[in-house]
Scaffold this motif. Structure first.
Motif, PDB file in Angstrom:
ATOM      1  N   SER A  30      -4.411 -15.901 -12.407  1.00 29.17           N
ATOM      2  CA  SER A  30      -3.570 -15.142 -11.487  1.00 29.17           C
ATOM      3  C   SER A  30      -3.345 -13.721 -12.002  1.00 29.17           C
ATOM      4  N   CYS A  31      -3.361 -12.778 -11.090  1.00 37.44           N
ATOM      5  CA  CYS A  31      -3.053 -11.383 -11.431  1.00 37.44           C
ATOM      6  C   CYS A  31      -1.559 -11.104 -11.308  1.00 37.44           C
ATOM      7  N   GLY A  32      -0.815 -12.085 -10.796  1.00 36.98           N
ATOM      8  CA  GLY A  32       0.617 -11.870 -10.637  1.00 36.98           C
ATOM      9  C   GLY A  32       0.918 -10.970  -9.453  1.00 36.98           C
ATOM     10  N   SER A  33       2.135 -10.502  -9.397  1.00 36.17           N
ATOM     11  CA  SER A  33       2.554  -9.647  -8.286  1.00 36.17           C
ATOM     12  C   SER A  33       1.830  -8.293  -8.345  1.00 36.17           C
ATOM     13  N   PRO A  34       1.321  -7.816  -7.225  1.00 40.48           N
ATOM     14  CA  PRO A  34       0.660  -6.504  -7.215  1.00 40.48           C
ATOM     15  C   PRO A  34       1.636  -5.331  -7.250  1.00 40.48           C
ATOM     16  N   GLY A  35       2.934  -5.618  -7.271  1.00 41.09           N
ATOM     17  CA  GLY A  35       3.920  -4.548  -7.295  1.00 41.09           C
ATOM     18  C   GLY A  35       4.617  -4.389  -5.963  1.00 41.09           C
ATOM     19  N   ASN A  39       9.338   0.745   1.462  1.00 43.85           N
ATOM     20  CA  ASN A  39       9.291   0.670   2.926  1.00 43.85           C
ATOM     21  C   ASN A  39       8.041  -0.073   3.407  1.00 43.85           C
ATOM     22  N   GLY A  40       7.610  -1.054   2.630  1.00 41.61           N
ATOM     23  CA  GLY A  40       6.422  -1.806   3.022  1.00 41.61           C
ATOM     24  C   GLY A  40       6.222  -3.020   2.137  1.00 41.61           C
ATOM     25  N   ARG A  41       5.016  -3.592   2.193  1.00 39.47           N
ATOM     26  CA  ARG A  41       4.708  -4.787   1.404  1.00 39.47           C
ATOM     27  C   ARG A  41       3.199  -4.918   1.286  1.00 39.47           C
ATOM     28  N   TYR A  42       2.757  -5.842   0.445  1.00 41.27           N
ATOM     29  CA  TYR A  42       1.346  -6.186   0.333  1.00 41.27           C
ATOM     30  C   TYR A  42       1.074  -7.459   1.123  1.00 41.27           C
ATOM     31  N   ASP A  43      -0.055  -7.471   1.806  1.00 41.66           N
ATOM     32  CA  ASP A  43      -0.499  -8.673   2.512  1.00 41.66           C
ATOM     33  C   ASP A  43      -1.134  -9.605   1.489  1.00 41.66           C
ATOM     34  N   LEU A  44      -0.484 -10.729   1.214  1.00 40.75           N
ATOM     35  CA  LEU A  44      -0.936 -11.665   0.173  1.00 40.75           C
ATOM     36  C   LEU A  44      -1.629 -12.887   0.772  1.00 40.75           C
ATOM     37  N   THR A  45      -2.262 -12.703   1.931  1.00 40.71           N
ATOM     38  CA  THR A  45      -2.914 -13.824   2.606  1.00 40.71           C
ATOM     39  C   THR A  45      -3.947 -14.501   1.700  1.00 40.71           C
ATOM     40  N   GLU A  46      -4.693 -13.730   0.909  1.00 41.94           N
ATOM     41  CA  GLU A  46      -5.747 -14.276   0.047  1.00 41.94           C
ATOM     42  C   GLU A  46      -5.197 -14.746  -1.296  1.00 41.94           C
ATOM     43  N   VAL A  48      -3.052 -14.383  -5.055  1.00 35.81           N
ATOM     44  CA  VAL A  48      -3.000 -13.425  -6.153  1.00 35.81           C
ATOM     45  C   VAL A  48      -3.910 -13.865  -7.311  1.00 35.81           C
ATOM     46  N   GLU A  49      -4.863 -14.754  -7.038  1.00 41.22           N
ATOM     47  CA  GLU A  49      -5.764 -15.209  -8.081  1.00 41.22           C
ATOM     48  C   GLU A  49      -7.030 -14.370  -8.109  1.00 41.22           C
ATOM     49  N   PHE A  50      -7.818 -14.586  -9.153  1.00 45.18           N
ATOM     50  CA  PHE A  50      -9.035 -13.800  -9.363  1.00 45.18           C
ATOM     51  C   PHE A  50      -9.905 -13.811  -8.106  1.00 45.18           C
ATOM     52  N   GLY A  51     -10.336 -12.604  -7.685  1.00 45.67           N
ATOM     53  CA  GLY A  51     -11.181 -12.467  -6.510  1.00 45.67           C
ATOM     54  C   GLY A  51     -10.415 -12.175  -5.238  1.00 45.67           C
ATOM     55  N   ALA A  52      -9.092 -12.358  -5.257  1.00 40.44           N
ATOM     56  CA  ALA A  52      -8.285 -12.109  -4.061  1.00 40.44           C
ATOM     57  C   ALA A  52      -8.161 -10.606  -3.811  1.00 40.44           C
ATOM     58  N   ARG A  53      -7.888 -10.293  -2.579  1.00 47.94           N
ATOM     59  CA  ARG A  53      -7.709  -8.888  -2.188  1.00 47.94           C
ATOM     60  C   ARG A  53      -6.405  -8.755  -1.411  1.00 47.94           C
ATOM     61  N   VAL A  54      -5.629  -7.722  -1.747  1.00 47.06           N
ATOM     62  CA  VAL A  54      -4.377  -7.468  -1.037  1.00 47.06           C
ATOM     63  C   VAL A  54      -4.437  -6.069  -0.437  1.00 47.06           C
ATOM     64  N   THR A  55      -3.734  -5.914   0.670  1.00 49.92           N
ATOM     65  CA  THR A  55      -3.719  -4.618   1.367  1.00 49.92           C
ATOM     66  C   THR A  55      -2.283  -4.189   1.597  1.00 49.92           C
ATOM     67  N   ALA A  56      -2.010  -2.941   1.300  1.00 55.37           N
ATOM     68  CA  ALA A  56      -0.666  -2.405   1.498  1.00 55.37           C
ATOM     69  C   ALA A  56      -0.403  -2.200   2.980  1.00 55.37           C
ATOM     70  N   TRP A  90      -4.940  -6.240 -11.379  1.00 56.79           N
ATOM     71  CA  TRP A  90      -5.136  -5.588 -10.089  1.00 56.79           C
ATOM     72  C   TRP A  90      -5.785  -4.222 -10.257  1.00 56.79           C
ATOM     73  N   SER A  91      -6.755  -3.935  -9.388  1.00 65.41           N
ATOM     74  CA  SER A  91      -7.359  -2.606  -9.387  1.00 65.41           C
ATOM     75  C   SER A  91      -6.377  -1.614  -8.785  1.00 65.41           C
ATOM     76  N   GLY A  92      -6.549  -0.343  -9.172  1.00 65.88           N
ATOM     77  CA  GLY A  92      -5.609   0.661  -8.687  1.00 65.88           C
ATOM     78  C   GLY A  92      -4.240   0.432  -9.313  1.00 65.88           C
ATOM     79  N   ARG A  93      -3.309   1.288  -9.017  1.00 65.65           N
ATOM     80  CA  ARG A  93      -1.972   1.128  -9.572  1.00 65.65           C
ATOM     81  C   ARG A  93      -0.965   1.881  -8.708  1.00 65.65           C
ATOM     82  N   VAL A  94       0.234   1.383  -8.691  1.00 65.86           N
ATOM     83  CA  VAL A  94       1.336   2.049  -7.999  1.00 65.86           C
ATOM     84  C   VAL A  94       2.009   2.978  -8.992  1.00 65.86           C
ATOM     85  N   VAL A  95       2.122   4.256  -8.625  1.00 64.05           N
ATOM     86  CA  VAL A  95       2.673   5.251  -9.548  1.00 64.05           C
ATOM     87  C   VAL A  95       4.186   5.215  -9.538  1.00 64.05           C
TER      88      VAL A  95
END
Length: 262
Positions: A30-35, A39-46, A48-56, A90-95
């Motif tokens: 698991s990658c854990g919470s993407p952060g 005023n929004g959220r991540y779509d965690l439909t897939e 939080v494990e390896f290979g999953a993709r989330v969209t802001a 998780w790829s990318g990062r929230v600043v």
């Protein structure tokens, strides 16, 4: 051509074996919470494990920004708004930035927060009688640090000018702090050379050299003083002669002027 096909097939086989090994190795990690997204959220439909993709995704009326524009109160994603769960996380990062730098003898204009979003701004102020040397505003940069470098609070005091034959006509009394302004005029019979107005600058120096008061071309104060001194002496001498004459004519009357009394 046959050699090229064989080489391509070989490398493709190696790549597929590597991918199979990676998937089997990291499967279930698991990658854990993407952060968080302000005023929004991540779509965690897939998940939080390896290979999953989330969209802001943003709440209604908000927009996800992935660059340096937009409201300063939102959290920003460096790169794409899509993040992938990889072996390293998780790829990318929230600043986000932590607490802003502490400035000696100064403080933030508003209470400090625990964290700040990308491009959020803080403002500094100095303690009384001190001057801010450097930027008043710092912002949370994409590196997760506040930029530019924080200011300093310094004591700026300019010396009290001592200008012969001149008097101050504008400005406050000392001490002279940053941006204090004073203006001088020369006494009667003198004319000024140089700047009559002076401003206290950041280096504790006046904006211009002290002016000088020189004898006016149309007057000679020293000669005038000598002239009036001679007239005074003549008047005194004449009065003394008159008193002596009166005393001789009227012996019983003794008259003395103030400067004749002992």
């Amino acid at each position: 051509m046959q050699i090229c096909r064989d080489a391509c097939f070989f490398f493709l086989t190696i790549w597929l074996v590597y991918l199979t090994f990676e998937v089997e190795t990291f499967q279930g990690i698991s990658c854990g919470s993407p952060g968080e997204v302000m005023n929004g959220r991540y779509d965690l439909t897939e998940g939080v494990e390896f290979g999953a993709r989330v969209t802001a995704q943003c709440d209604k009326g908000s927009v996800v920004h992935t660059h340096r524009t937009g409201p300063s109160h939102q959290h920003y994603i460096v790169g794409s708004k899509v993040r992938n769960c990889m072996a390293a996380g998780w790829s990318g990062r929230v600043v986000k930035c932590g607490a802003p730098p502490v400035v000696a003898n100064g403080s933030l204009l508003y209470r400090a927060e625990e964290s700040y979003a990308y491009r959020e701004v803080v403002e500094y102020q100095c303690d009384r009688q001190l001057t801010l040397d450097g930027p008043r505003f710092l912002h949370c940069s994409e590196t997760g640090q506040f930029e530019p470098n924080p200011p300093k609070c310094i004591d700026i005091t300019c010396p009290t000018p001592n200008i012969d034959k001149a008097f101050r006509v504008e400005g406050h009394m000392p001490p002279y702090k940053y941006m204090s302004f004073i203006r001088y005029e020369c006494e009667k019979g003198y004319e000024m050379e140089g700047e009559s107005g002076l401003a206290c600058e950041i280096d504790s120096r006046w904006s211009a050299p002290y002016p000088t008061c020189k004898v006016s071309k149309d007057s000679n104060p020293e000669a005038e003083n000598v002239f009036f001194s001679k007239i005074g002496d003549e008047i005194k001498g004449g009065l003394n002669t008159f008193i002596n004459w009166v005393s001789k004519k009227i012996p019983e009357v003794e008259l003395k002027l103030p400067w004749m009394r002992k």
